[in-house]
Write a protein that holds these residues in place. Structure first.
Motif, PDB file in Angstrom:
ATOM      1  N   UNK B  20     -24.224 -23.084 -20.128  1.00  0.00           N
ATOM      2  CA  UNK B  20     -25.224 -24.139 -19.950  1.00  0.00           C
ATOM      3  C   UNK B  20     -25.973 -23.844 -18.652  1.00  0.00           C
ATOM      4  N   UNK B  21     -27.202 -23.370 -18.808  1.00  0.00           N
ATOM      5  CA  UNK B  21     -28.025 -23.053 -17.645  1.00  0.00           C
ATOM      6  C   UNK B  21     -28.971 -24.220 -17.383  1.00  0.00           C
ATOM      7  N   UNK B  22     -28.783 -24.866 -16.247  1.00  0.00           N
ATOM      8  CA  UNK B  22     -29.608 -26.024 -15.905  1.00  0.00           C
ATOM      9  C   UNK B  22     -30.590 -25.634 -14.813  1.00  0.00           C
ATOM     10  N   UNK B  23     -31.869 -25.669 -15.162  1.00  0.00           N
ATOM     11  CA  UNK B  23     -32.917 -25.523 -14.148  1.00  0.00           C
ATOM     12  C   UNK B  23     -33.245 -26.940 -13.687  1.00  0.00           C
ATOM     13  N   UNK B  24     -32.795 -27.265 -12.507  1.00  0.00           N
ATOM     14  CA  UNK B  24     -32.902 -28.641 -12.035  1.00  0.00           C
ATOM     15  C   UNK B  24     -34.367 -29.078 -12.030  1.00  0.00           C
ATOM     16  N   UNK B 253     -24.815 -23.813  -6.186  1.00  0.00           N
ATOM     17  CA  UNK B 253     -24.822 -23.564  -4.748  1.00  0.00           C
ATOM     18  C   UNK B 253     -24.875 -24.849  -3.933  1.00  0.00           C
ATOM     19  N   UNK B 254     -25.455 -25.901  -4.477  1.00  0.00           N
ATOM     20  CA  UNK B 254     -25.602 -27.135  -3.709  1.00  0.00           C
ATOM     21  C   UNK B 254     -24.360 -28.007  -3.845  1.00  0.00           C
ATOM     22  N   UNK B 255     -23.941 -28.589  -2.713  1.00  0.00           N
ATOM     23  CA  UNK B 255     -22.694 -29.361  -2.728  1.00  0.00           C
ATOM     24  C   UNK B 255     -22.657 -30.480  -3.763  1.00  0.00           C
ATOM     25  N   UNK B 275     -29.768 -16.708  -6.887  1.00  0.00           N
ATOM     26  CA  UNK B 275     -29.448 -16.773  -8.314  1.00  0.00           C
ATOM     27  C   UNK B 275     -28.734 -15.497  -8.749  1.00  0.00           C
ATOM     28  N   UNK B 276     -29.132 -14.411  -8.134  1.00  0.00           N
ATOM     29  CA  UNK B 276     -28.489 -13.126  -8.410  1.00  0.00           C
ATOM     30  C   UNK B 276     -26.983 -13.202  -8.105  1.00  0.00           C
ATOM     31  N   UNK B 277     -26.652 -13.831  -6.982  1.00  0.00           N
ATOM     32  CA  UNK B 277     -25.234 -13.993  -6.636  1.00  0.00           C
ATOM     33  C   UNK B 277     -24.518 -14.829  -7.699  1.00  0.00           C
ATOM     34  N   UNK B 294     -24.196 -23.327 -15.066  1.00  0.00           N
ATOM     35  CA  UNK B 294     -24.917 -22.500 -14.110  1.00  0.00           C
ATOM     36  C   UNK B 294     -26.093 -23.345 -13.625  1.00  0.00           C
ATOM     37  N   UNK B 295     -26.114 -23.642 -12.344  1.00  0.00           N
ATOM     38  CA  UNK B 295     -27.110 -24.573 -11.821  1.00  0.00           C
ATOM     39  C   UNK B 295     -28.109 -23.869 -10.901  1.00  0.00           C
TER      40      UNK B 295
END
Lengths: 404, 404
Positions: B20-24, B253-255, B275-277, B294-295
């Motif tokens: 599930x790829x979420x583009x915020x 990455x964001x808390x 995003x690469x990481x 995946x956020x």
């Protein structure tokens, strides 16, 4: 559940006729060779003409992603929330064998099993032949006697059978005797709630029944015990007459669908095995009912067999008979499925079902052929199957205004 | 919410993988110059190819017209009804700072304020620099002692901070101390239900804590008190493992998103900022989990800044990495947003989010590019985000049949 609550107050009766034609497992997926679904591949001039003149959509039997069994699929089509009205597995097995389960009776699924040294060695008793199953059911029916309990035990296929228990104050609130794995003894049936006195007493009766069955079969090497699962009672469900003011009739050939129809108060008509026979029945009883549930099973069977071509032919068979239905001039004709059964998946699936609603009071749309992908762009959109019944009633002029 | 109730019984496990790829804040609105949304303007050959081969739709995070925060937006994507599972603001603030809130702990949002003559003169203490905030938090943490209570106070930005309280039998059932306007004294914290003994005792503890904070800061002219809002406890929420039988991992990455994922029982993986990481992390942990959340945060930030061009570039960045995801061959890949954040509005919005579902078991549709307007004509229609999870599970072969 708000809609279900207000329905009885909205029903206004009338002279109009509604036909709900259910092609079991109608929805499909593209077949790799053709890229077409069964419905897309089928030649369906009559259905296409109806789609072209009228209105289409897609319906989710339960909700997105949920694959329904036949029970929930049909309850939703009849307007009963399938998450609210759960039909127990025992009841469905019994209905599937043509057994009637009345209020206060309890049904359960039965497996013949093989017990060795007190432990279940084979939960399916080596899949005994159905004839042996029938002999054992007859033997048990003849020999087993438990005071306060009567029962019907009917063979299904191989090791499976259905049981209906009758007795004063019987409860279905019971645990299974099936340990669900080998190496364990058959379980004692327990009340799910130890404080439920009816369940406590019912468990005693069922355990006495199981003891008597074990005694009857004890000299056999195989199939020397039965396991019980899915105790369930007659669901408390309002009839279609109570809820919609409809005199409803079912024209179905398979016992399970006849049983489901009976559960919601439909009159189940005698009919022959062929679709042609079902249409004879429809024509013959046209004056006597307001609502006809016409069930065609073979699309689902073909899908479950993974037989794409046969499912295509089944759809074509139904299409060829559509003129006999439209000639009756029902005010509302719906053609849909209770769920999808894509030949590709060889099983029921979660995909929403194509829906065709023919009525002179509905907004026509731009759909010009009856298929999953055309219906996805139909004027009715994608909606929940439980909302279909109010839509049919409205189109039949059988629903009053809600509120002033 | 019958569906949530039946999910645990339907989950069947399996070997399949779901991404599930979420583009915020993915969804947008047409920009005046171009008449195109950010997603329409972006060059997205990889997403378009997926849309073309697979199935699209639009999802409402909560329901039409409702603009969600990140909490409800993500809960819905994870299949939890956001109207049922409300995550308190205190909890969200704490999660946003990377603080863990355990069961029985209570979180609250903190404002440094300025009190003059006993009345709140400035609810934001002149928006003190974050460094001053940090110094004051350290001072309070060092000096303030309340028997029966321990706490963590962490600076956020300017005048804002987050507080976590720990103690025996602590309750979040408390009113705010923030009067929400100037010219009034800071309020005493009260139990919301005077008959709730735990809340009564908790209020006493919190008031003692506030008195001690006031004492500690009393010689300051500015930022000489704190106001507390949004007391909230760890929500009682079933894990994704309990509900879906999924071993789920979050790569964010964001808390706050890491914290939200932890709330529903996901394993939160260590990853880098780029995003690469995140994709390195995905590849490296591929064998260990069934479900990957995946956020990607930067689309939302660009939208909130009103930076249309930057949001376009962010979407293009994600698109360029899609081949690394598809190379892993997940059985189900979903690309969507938790809500829309049109650069035009510089804020979250209520517009439904574009959704792409790539699976070999879904009905392909006629959508040939990934955008809001194409998705509106997608085969999945416009539906509620909370229904996405069952749909992903079904496509992954991880849901059994409902009813017989």
């Amino acid at each position: 559940m708000g809609i279900e609550r207000i329905m009885p107050g909205l029903a206004v009766g009338g002279e109009s006729k509604i036909v709900l034609l259910v092609l079991d497992g109608l929805g499909g997926l593209p077949w790799p060779d053709s890229g077409l679904t069964e419905l897309e591949a089928a030649s369906t001039p009559n259905l296409d003409a109806l789609a072209s003149r009228h209105t289409c959509g897609l319906i989710h039997p339960v909700s997105p992603g949920i694959t329904p069994g036949s029970g929930p699929g049909h309850l939703a089509l009849f307007g009963y929330d399938p998450l609210k009205y759960e039909i127990g597995r025992g009841i469905l097995s019994a209905l599937g064998l043509g057994l009637e389960v009345g209020p206060g009776e309890v049904a359960a699924r039965v497996n013949f099993c093989t017990v060795e040294g007190g432990l279940v060695a084979d939960r399916r008793a080596g899949r005994i032949p159905t004839e042996v199953n029938a002999e054992l059911c007859a033997l048990i029916s003849e020999r087993v006697e438990v005071p306060g309990l009567t029962f019907t035990l009917k063979p299904e296929k191989e090791h499976r059978a259905a049981l209906i228990l009758r007795g004063e104050g019987l409860s279905e609130n019971l645990t299974d005797s099936d340990p669900e794995r080998t190496g364990f003894p058959p379980l004692r049936v327990l009340p799910r709630d130890p404080g439920d006195e009816r369940a406590v007493r019912s468990a005693e009766l069922v355990n006495a029944f199981l003891d008597a069955v074990g005694e009857t079969l004890k000299d056999r090497r195989q199939a020397n015990m039965i396991l019980l699962r899915g105790f369930s009672g007659h669901p408390s469900i309002p009839t279609m007459e109570e809820r919609y003011g409809l005199r409803a009739a079912a024209i179905a050939t398979y016992p399970m669908y006849r049983g489901l129809a009976r559960l919601v108060g439909m009159r189940v008509l005698e009919t022959g095995d062929a679709f042609e026979d079902q249409l004879d029945t429809l024509e013959g009883s046209w004056e006597d009912y307001d609502f006809f549930f016409l069930h065609y099973k073979k699309t689902d069977s073909a899908g479950e067999d993974g037989d794409y071509r046969r499912k295509v032919r089944c759809i074509e068979e139904v299409d060829s008979f559509m003129p006999r239905i439209t000639a009756l001039r029902p005010e509302v004709l719906v053609v849909t499925g209770d769920h999808s059964t894509p030949a590709l998946l060889r099983a029921h699936s979660w995909h929403p079902c194509p829906l065709l609603l023919a009525s002179d009071r509905e907004m026509p749309d731009e759909v010009d052929a009856f298929s999953e992908r055309r219906c996805a762009r139909g004027g009715l959109g994608i909606f929940s199957a439980v909302d279909l019944m109010p839509l049919m009633l409205a189109n039949a002029g059988r629903l009053g205004k809600y509120g002033a």
